[in-house]
Write a protein that holds these residues in place. Structure first.
Motif, PDB file in Angstrom:
ATOM      1  N   VAL A 411      -6.107  16.742  11.572  1.00 29.55           N
ATOM      2  CA  VAL A 411      -6.590  17.241  10.283  1.00 29.55           C
ATOM      3  C   VAL A 411      -5.719  16.750   9.125  1.00 29.55           C
ATOM      4  O   VAL A 411      -6.213  16.492   8.027  1.00 29.55           O
ATOM      5  CB  VAL A 411      -6.645  18.788  10.304  1.00 29.55           C
ATOM      6  N   THR A 412      -4.420  16.605   9.367  1.00 30.81           N
ATOM      7  CA  THR A 412      -3.477  16.256   8.297  1.00 30.81           C
ATOM      8  C   THR A 412      -3.059  14.788   8.322  1.00 30.81           C
ATOM      9  O   THR A 412      -2.029  14.418   7.770  1.00 30.81           O
ATOM     10  CB  THR A 412      -2.213  17.131   8.405  1.00 30.81           C
ATOM     11  N   LYS A 413      -3.853  13.954   8.946  1.00 34.20           N
ATOM     12  CA  LYS A 413      -3.495  12.544   9.140  1.00 34.20           C
ATOM     13  C   LYS A 413      -3.174  11.837   7.831  1.00 34.20           C
ATOM     14  O   LYS A 413      -2.156  11.131   7.723  1.00 34.20           O
ATOM     15  CB  LYS A 413      -4.643  11.838   9.857  1.00 34.20           C
ATOM     16  N   GLU A 414      -4.017  11.994   6.808  1.00 38.02           N
ATOM     17  CA  GLU A 414      -3.816  11.296   5.538  1.00 38.02           C
ATOM     18  C   GLU A 414      -2.559  11.780   4.815  1.00 38.02           C
ATOM     19  O   GLU A 414      -1.799  10.975   4.263  1.00 38.02           O
ATOM     20  CB  GLU A 414      -5.044  11.484   4.640  1.00 38.02           C
ATOM     21  N   LYS A 415      -2.338  13.071   4.794  1.00 39.23           N
ATOM     22  CA  LYS A 415      -1.156  13.607   4.114  1.00 39.23           C
ATOM     23  C   LYS A 415       0.117  13.157   4.813  1.00 39.23           C
ATOM     24  O   LYS A 415       1.125  12.833   4.157  1.00 39.23           O
ATOM     25  CB  LYS A 415      -1.216  15.145   4.079  1.00 39.23           C
ATOM     26  N   ARG A 416       0.115  13.105   6.125  1.00 35.39           N
ATOM     27  CA  ARG A 416       1.299  12.669   6.859  1.00 35.39           C
ATOM     28  C   ARG A 416       1.614  11.206   6.574  1.00 35.39           C
ATOM     29  O   ARG A 416       2.772  10.805   6.499  1.00 35.39           O
ATOM     30  CB  ARG A 416       1.116  12.914   8.366  1.00 35.39           C
TER      31      ARG A 416
END
Length: 429
Positions: A411-416
């Motif tokens: 779910v947090t791939k882009e933010k990471r």
């Protein structure tokens, strides 16, 4: 440590000490149980009710703490909480009657949680940049553990000395004075050192955070899948923290551990706390906080599984200690990530209180149901079977946490990716 966190180390140290010392007054009666009981002329039931009064107010405070943290300035909340807690401590010197003691402990539930805890989390987040959150919370949790070890040793030494020189009651009085003075001094230090963070956010959610607490923001946060995933991560790991003390009677019952070894196991957890927290923070910032969470759950699962299948024989006591150390270290490693991981969910510091509301209500609910679950297991299954069923339940929750952490990463791939890019740019500059 580089960047923003390094500049704020003095403030972080003060917050670490404050985060430990404010809870000494509500809990020190447990360490000086008999002396406290006699000095205040209480029954065992009344003594237990003091803890219940504090616990009920803590539960209420968890619900409203987020609103308070985003409504008023962090510096003021932290300082006022420490002042109020210390002043209430001084009222103990009057050795008031039981009804007044109940009110004092109920008030501590408000001053140490509602006006303090979420504000403290918000303060720690503000001291570090996005790629330093792991270290910030790792050093915060580990530092609290180290502070606890030092503080308890010093105060116990003071108490033992004054007991011999004067009396138990006067020694207890000195302990109360010490804790109360420390709280008030720390309140002044935070007032002088802590600086409110500026708001340089850009997107819609962050711009709305200028309004302080906003119910519309809360509704939007509740619609974010990361909010519910973070709540599950806290719930599944905090369940272990609520239950680890059952390892002590299990060691006695299944492995024939002596009372001395059993008592040492309780203190042993505090020595593992800095190792797990510091390690989690440092490694988490290098490999990614959610990667650290996955490792923490895997290690915790191995420790619990080994605890369940290890034959209950005195000859295996040393191996038992190894697996207990694994459980303690991974348990505190996970605790250090509870709020550090929020950076991957893209929650700005300014709305930490709002985010914390659902996280604490769900995540900390283990304080309510885990003792009931544990008691039911021990009552229903005799001997060591009850403990093994309890540890199996904790293993199941650990696996749920591991699955949740894997979903979190997707779910947090882009933010990471953005955090990694920011870190590379910082190193390059």
């Amino acid at each position: 440590m580089k960047g923003k966190l390094r500049k704020n180390i003095p403030t972080l140290i003060i917050l670490i000490i404050a985060g430990e010392m404010i809870y000494t007054l509500p809990y020190f009666r447990n360490y000086y149980y008999d002396v406290f009981l006699n000095a205040f002329q209480l029954t065992n039931t009344q003594m237990g009710t003091l803890g219940s009064a504090y616990g009920v107010c803590c539960l209420i405070s968890y619900i409203f703490g987020g609103y308070v943290a985003d409504r008023w300035k962090t510096k003021h909340l932290l300082s006022i909480s420490l002042f109020a807690t210390g002043i209430l401590g001084f009222t103990l010197l009057l050795y008031p009657p039981y009804p007044v003691l109940l009110l004092i402990y109920a008030a501590w539930g408000i001053t140490s949680i509602m006006t303090f805890w979420v504000a403290l989390i918000k303060a720690v987040r503000s001291l570090a940049s996005e790629n330093e959150q792991g270290k910030a919370f790792g050093f915060f949790e580990g530092g609290r553990g180290a502070a606890k070890i030092i503080e308890s040793a010093l105060v116990l030494g003071l108490f033992a000395f004054l007991t011999k020189q004067l009396s138990d009651k006067l020694a207890l009085t000195s302990v109360i004075i010490f804790y109360s003075v420390m709280c008030i001094l720390l309140g002044f230090m935070i007032m002088l050192l802590y600086k409110e963070p500026g708001n340089n956010n850009s997107d819609e959610l962050k711009e709305k955070s200028n309004k302080k607490f906003d119910w519309a923001i809360l509704l939007r946060i509740l619609k974010m899948p990361t909010t519910w995933l973070a709540a599950i991560l806290i719930l599944t790991s905090y369940a272990m923290i609520n239950s680890f003390y059952y390892i002590t009677p299990y060691a006695t019952s299944a492995f024939g551990a002596s009372t001395i070894i059993a008592a040492a196991l309780g203190y042993f957890s505090q020595y593992c706390r800095p190792i797990g927290s510091f390690g989690s923070g440092i490694i988490g910032d290098r490999i990614g906080i959610s990667n650290m969470v996955i490792i923490g759950y895997c290690v915790l699962a191995i420790g619990l599984a080994a605890l369940i299948v290890l034959p209950g024989k005195p000859s295996f006591i040393l191996l038992l200690l190894v697996f207990i150390a694994i459980i303690y270290i991974s348990m505190y490693a996970l605790q250090a990530t509870h709020f550090a991981i929020l950076v991957e969910g893209d929650y700005p510091v300014e709305i930490t209180g709002t985010v914390a509301m659902p996280l604490m209500i769900i995540g900390y609910s283990g304080e309510i149901f885990m003792p009931i679950v544990a008691g039911a297991c021990l009552d229903h299954w005799s001997g060591t079977d009850g403990y093994k069923v309890l540890f199996s339940i904790l293993l199941g929750l650990t696996i749920v946490g591991l699955i949740t952490a894997i979903i979190w990463q997707r779910v947090t791939k882009e933010k990471r990716k953005a955090i990694v890019l920011q870190k590379r740019e910082m190193i390059a500059s």
